[in-house]
Design a protein around this motif. Structure first.
Motif, PDB file in Angstrom:
ATOM      1  N   LYS A   9      -6.953  12.412   7.944  1.00 17.88           N
ATOM      2  CA  LYS A   9      -6.624  13.833   8.119  1.00 17.88           C
ATOM      3  C   LYS A   9      -5.793  14.361   6.941  1.00 17.88           C
ATOM      4  CE  LYS A   9      -5.004  13.370  12.422  1.00 17.88           C
ATOM      5  NZ  LYS A   9      -5.368  11.976  12.703  1.00 17.88           N
ATOM      6  N   THR A  10      -4.962  13.511   6.358  1.00 26.97           N
ATOM      7  CA  THR A  10      -4.096  13.980   5.262  1.00 26.97           C
ATOM      8  C   THR A  10      -4.916  14.601   4.130  1.00 26.97           C
ATOM      9  OG1 THR A  10      -2.732  12.073   5.796  1.00 26.97           O
ATOM     10  CG2 THR A  10      -2.115  13.336   3.842  1.00 26.97           C
TER      11      THR A  10
ATOM     12  N   TYR B 145     -11.591   6.774  -3.580  1.00 23.06           N
ATOM     13  CA  TYR B 145     -12.318   7.148  -2.367  1.00 23.06           C
ATOM     14  C   TYR B 145     -13.769   7.394  -2.769  1.00 23.06           C
ATOM     15  CZ  TYR B 145      -7.992   8.303   0.225  1.00 23.06           C
ATOM     16  OH  TYR B 145      -6.804   8.280   0.852  1.00 23.06           O
TER      17      TYR B 145
ATOM     18  N   ASP C 124       0.558   4.952   7.284  1.00 27.57           N
ATOM     19  CA  ASP C 124      -0.490   4.202   6.606  1.00 27.57           C
ATOM     20  C   ASP C 124      -0.106   2.724   6.587  1.00 27.57           C
ATOM     21  OD1 ASP C 124      -2.621   3.426   5.185  1.00 27.57           O
ATOM     22  OD2 ASP C 124      -1.921   4.241   3.273  1.00 27.57           O
TER      23      ASP C 124
ATOM     24  N   GLN D 296     -12.851  14.900   7.025  1.00 24.57           N
ATOM     25  CA  GLN D 296     -12.739  15.525   5.699  1.00 24.57           C
ATOM     26  C   GLN D 296     -13.979  16.359   5.399  1.00 24.57           C
ATOM     27  OE1 GLN D 296     -12.066  12.000   3.354  1.00 24.57           O
ATOM     28  NE2 GLN D 296      -9.929  11.815   4.037  1.00 24.57           N
TER      29      GLN D 296
ATOM     30  N   LYS E 104     -16.542   8.140  -0.311  1.00 29.96           N
ATOM     31  CA  LYS E 104     -17.157   9.178   0.530  1.00 29.96           C
ATOM     32  C   LYS E 104     -16.074   9.839   1.368  1.00 29.96           C
ATOM     33  CE  LYS E 104     -21.612   7.932   0.004  1.00 29.96           C
ATOM     34  NZ  LYS E 104     -22.588   8.831  -0.593  1.00 29.96           N
TER      35      LYS E 104
ATOM     36  N   GLY F  97      -5.747   7.561  11.541  1.00 30.20           N
ATOM     37  CA  GLY F  97      -6.414   6.695  10.579  1.00 30.20           C
ATOM     38  C   GLY F  97      -7.765   7.214  10.115  1.00 30.20           C
TER      39      GLY F  97
HETATM   40  P1  ADP Z   1      -4.635  10.178   9.654  1.00 29.70           P
HETATM   41  O1  ADP Z   1      -3.668  11.235   9.202  1.00 29.70           O
HETATM   42  O2  ADP Z   1      -5.916  10.736  10.168  1.00 29.70           O
HETATM   43  O3  ADP Z   1      -4.016   9.226  10.623  1.00 29.70           O
HETATM   44  P2  ADP Z   1      -4.535   9.266   6.918  1.00 29.70           P
HETATM   45  O4  ADP Z   1      -4.796  10.560   6.266  1.00 29.70           O
HETATM   46  O5  ADP Z   1      -3.140   8.772   6.896  1.00 29.70           O
HETATM   47  O6  ADP Z   1      -5.064   9.288   8.417  1.00 29.70           O
HETATM   48  O7  ADP Z   1      -5.525   8.188   6.274  1.00 29.70           O
HETATM   49  C1  ADP Z   1      -5.602   6.885   6.768  1.00 29.70           C
HETATM   50  C2  ADP Z   1      -6.013   5.934   5.664  1.00 29.70           C
HETATM   51  O8  ADP Z   1      -7.339   6.197   5.231  1.00 29.70           O
HETATM   52  C3  ADP Z   1      -5.167   6.029   4.417  1.00 29.70           C
HETATM   53  O9  ADP Z   1      -4.927   4.728   3.946  1.00 29.70           O
HETATM   54  C4  ADP Z   1      -6.023   6.792   3.432  1.00 29.70           C
HETATM   55  O10 ADP Z   1      -5.694   6.461   2.104  1.00 29.70           O
HETATM   56  C5  ADP Z   1      -7.396   6.318   3.811  1.00 29.70           C
HETATM   57  N1  ADP Z   1      -8.459   7.273   3.474  1.00 29.70           N
HETATM   58  C6  ADP Z   1      -8.430   8.613   3.699  1.00 29.70           C
HETATM   59  N2  ADP Z   1      -9.580   9.182   3.300  1.00 29.70           N
HETATM   60  C7  ADP Z   1     -10.358   8.193   2.810  1.00 29.70           C
HETATM   61  C8  ADP Z   1     -11.684   8.167   2.247  1.00 29.70           C
HETATM   62  N3  ADP Z   1     -12.409   9.260   2.126  1.00 29.70           N
HETATM   63  N4  ADP Z   1     -12.155   6.974   1.845  1.00 29.70           N
HETATM   64  C9  ADP Z   1     -11.409   5.857   1.985  1.00 29.70           C
HETATM   65  N5  ADP Z   1     -10.166   5.814   2.516  1.00 29.70           N
HETATM   66  C10 ADP Z   1      -9.639   6.977   2.928  1.00 29.70           C
END
Ligand code: ADP
Ligand code: MG
Length: 497
Positions: free
Chosen positions: A52-53, A22, A311, A29, A24, A49
């Motif tokens: 949030k995780t 990652y 994902d 986040q 940024k 997407g």
């Molecule tokens: P949400 O819970 O908001 O739906 P996720 O946490 O599942 O989203 O993340 C969605 C996708 O984005 C995942 O594939 C994750 O690995 C990717 N991701 C999360 N943070 C970053 C980041 N800072 N840079 C690049 N990819 C990211």
């Protein structure tokens, strides 16, 4: 523009983030991490997407570096609505916790108890669970929740849809009052706001782009169809065959039994399809998802619950086999395509009865969705495409009618599946033919992707649904509701625990 190193995360976490690639932090986040690190209660709202995780896993890892877990007393608790999401969050701890020595325990249905208990007994730093399974364990006295320092409710709006709010309220009452509480949700319905008001203390609210907007890169269309399942399946096949630049697609159905039927039907017609719904066991769900990620499966047929927050790689096409009854689900569904500025296409099959849903979607998104072709809601009768599934519904009279009608219908030029299967050799269906090319669908029976979800539970469900069919096609909504949820809207597929 912020970097991860500006957020206050520990060295170990920063090193793991860097090695995972990652660059940024995403907006959610950037805004949430400092507050979670400061042990504030946080209410985070951001579209699916948006990352949030990591907004909670990264700061939790930093916080967990001080202190130790005690037997049966997890230090942190994360609730997820589905098993897949729980497993994904566990994976996130594995990746970002690579420099930590933490015990992460997963309490979800479909995974062996013994293994889960062993970890809990040793003392878990992180416990990730679905609400029902957690309460099961608690009631058996296997778990003490009085040591929980941080409590996370992830995908809160989906928890609501699945009827988990009473469970969450009970769980909240089992936790120490002094804990930190963090909620993440894609949307903020008033029931979630009420829950947040009740259980979060002086929370920081971080909110990123409302879920009501659709990306401008997505082409949205509606296509009319008769209301019978076979009408819709025929329309779906023509959509897939006519789709331009289809590399992979997700097909959304409102009900899990339709997920299974549509997937079977597509496989029978020579398409490479896999199903994802709440009644499948964990192993087959993971296998399907994995196959889709690796491009071994081109078409993923899914329910909202099964797909929410997963994902899943961006897809070229989204097809709504059914229009969703909640307009927000439409936004989430079509958001699976057109990501990162790429173009995507979303086509929804609409029957006459769907007008109110279309109106609600257009009101929410502010988009006017164009129709493909002329509006024609007449039913074409069955083309026998799925004789196996439709048999119990069909009277001799309808079957006779099907023959005459199908002669005039453009969508029904294909020969009957069981007599002369149509291999996917037409140039249009190029992406889907890699798998099935030249193979007679009938002969591929044992290898069909949906085969593994024909477990006992599923079969008995099917039987139950067949019995209902005697009442006609319009099964009263209450009969379709799963038994578990006590409140809330549960017409979508369920069955996480
Ligand atoms: P949400 O819970 O908001 O739906 P996720 O946490 O599942 O989203 O993340 C969605 C996708 O984005 C995942 O594939 C994750 O690995 C990717 N991701 C999360 N943070 C970053 C980041 N800072 N840079 C690049 N990819 C990211
Ligand atoms: Mg999520």
């Amino acid at each position: 523009m912020m970097n991860f190193s500006d957020l206050g995360l520990s060295e170990k976490v920063l090193a793991a983030v860097q090695s995972a690639g990652y660059e940024k932090p995403t907006p959610i986040q950037e805004q949430a991490i400092p507050h979670v690190l400061a042990r504030r209660d946080v209410l985070g709202v951001a579209q699916t997407g948006t990352g949030k995780t990591a907004s909670f896993t990264l700061p939790m890892l930093s916080l967990l570096e001080s202190g130790r877990a005690r037997a049966r007393m997890p230090r942190t608790l994360i609730l997820e609505p589905t098993r897949e999401l729980a497993a994904q969050v566990e994976q996130s701890f594995v990746v970002y916790g690579q420099n930590h020595r933490l015990t992460v325990s997963l309490l979800i249905g479909g995974v062996s108890f013994a293994e889960q208990l062993k970890k809990l007994d040793r003392g878990a730093d992180v416990l990730i669970a679905t609400p029902g399974r957690l309460l099961d364990h608690f009631e058996r006295g296997k778990l003490l929740l009085t040591g929980v320092e941080t409590f996370v409710v992830d995908e809160a709006d989906r928890m609501l849809d699945m009827g988990f709010i009473p469970d969450i309220e009970r769980i909240c009452q089992l936790l120490p009052f002094t804990r930190q509480t963090v909620f993440f949700s894609a949307t903020m319905p008033k029931e979630i706001q009420r829950l947040a008001d009740q259980f979060l203390h002086n929370p920081v609210k971080v909110e990123v782009s409302p879920a009501a907007s659709t990306a401008k890169t997505i082409t949205q269309r509606l296509i009319s169809s008769g209301s019978k399942p076979w009408d819709k399946r025929a329309v779906l096949r023509s959509l897939i065959n006519d789709a331009k630049d289809l590399t992979n697609a997700i097909i959304f159905c409102n009900r899990k039994r339709d997920v299974a039927t549509v997937c079977r039907s597509l496989s029978k017609h020579g398409f490479s399809a896999g199903a994802l719904h709440g009644d499948m066991d964990q192993t087959s769900r993971m296998a399907t998802l994995d196959g889709f990620k690796k491009n071994e499966i081109t078409l993923l047929v899914a329910s909202d619950v099964a797909a929410r927050g997963l994902d899943i790689p961006s897809v070229s096409h989204v097809f709504n086999f059914d229009l969703p009854t909640h307009a927000e689900d439409y936004v989430h569904r079509i958001g699976r395509t057109g990501r990162a500025g790429r173009s995507g296409s979303a086509v929804s099959i609409a029957t006459k009865a769907d007008k109110k849903y279309i109106d609600a979607i257009e009101a929410l998104t502010g988009d006017t969705i164009e129709w493909l072709g002329e509006k024609d809601f007449t039913s074409r009768s069955s083309d026998n495409d799925d004789q196996e599934q439709e048999k119990p519904r069909r009277s001799r009279r309808t079957r006779g009618k099907a023959r005459t009608d199908s002669a005039k219908s453009t969508d029904h030029q294909q020969p009957k599946a069981e007599t002369a299967p149509k291999p996917a050799t037409a140039s249009k269906s190029e992406p889907v033919q890699q798998q099935e090319s030249g193979r007679k669908p009938g002969a591929a029976r044992t290898e069909r992707p949906d085969n593994n979800m024909r477990n006992n539970r599923n079969r008995s469900k099917d039987r139950g649904e067949r019995q209902i069919i005697g009442m006609g096609d319009h099964v009263p909504a209450f009969l379709l509701q799963p038994i578990r949820p006590t409140k809330g809207k549960a017409e979508n597929s369920n069955g996480t625990d």
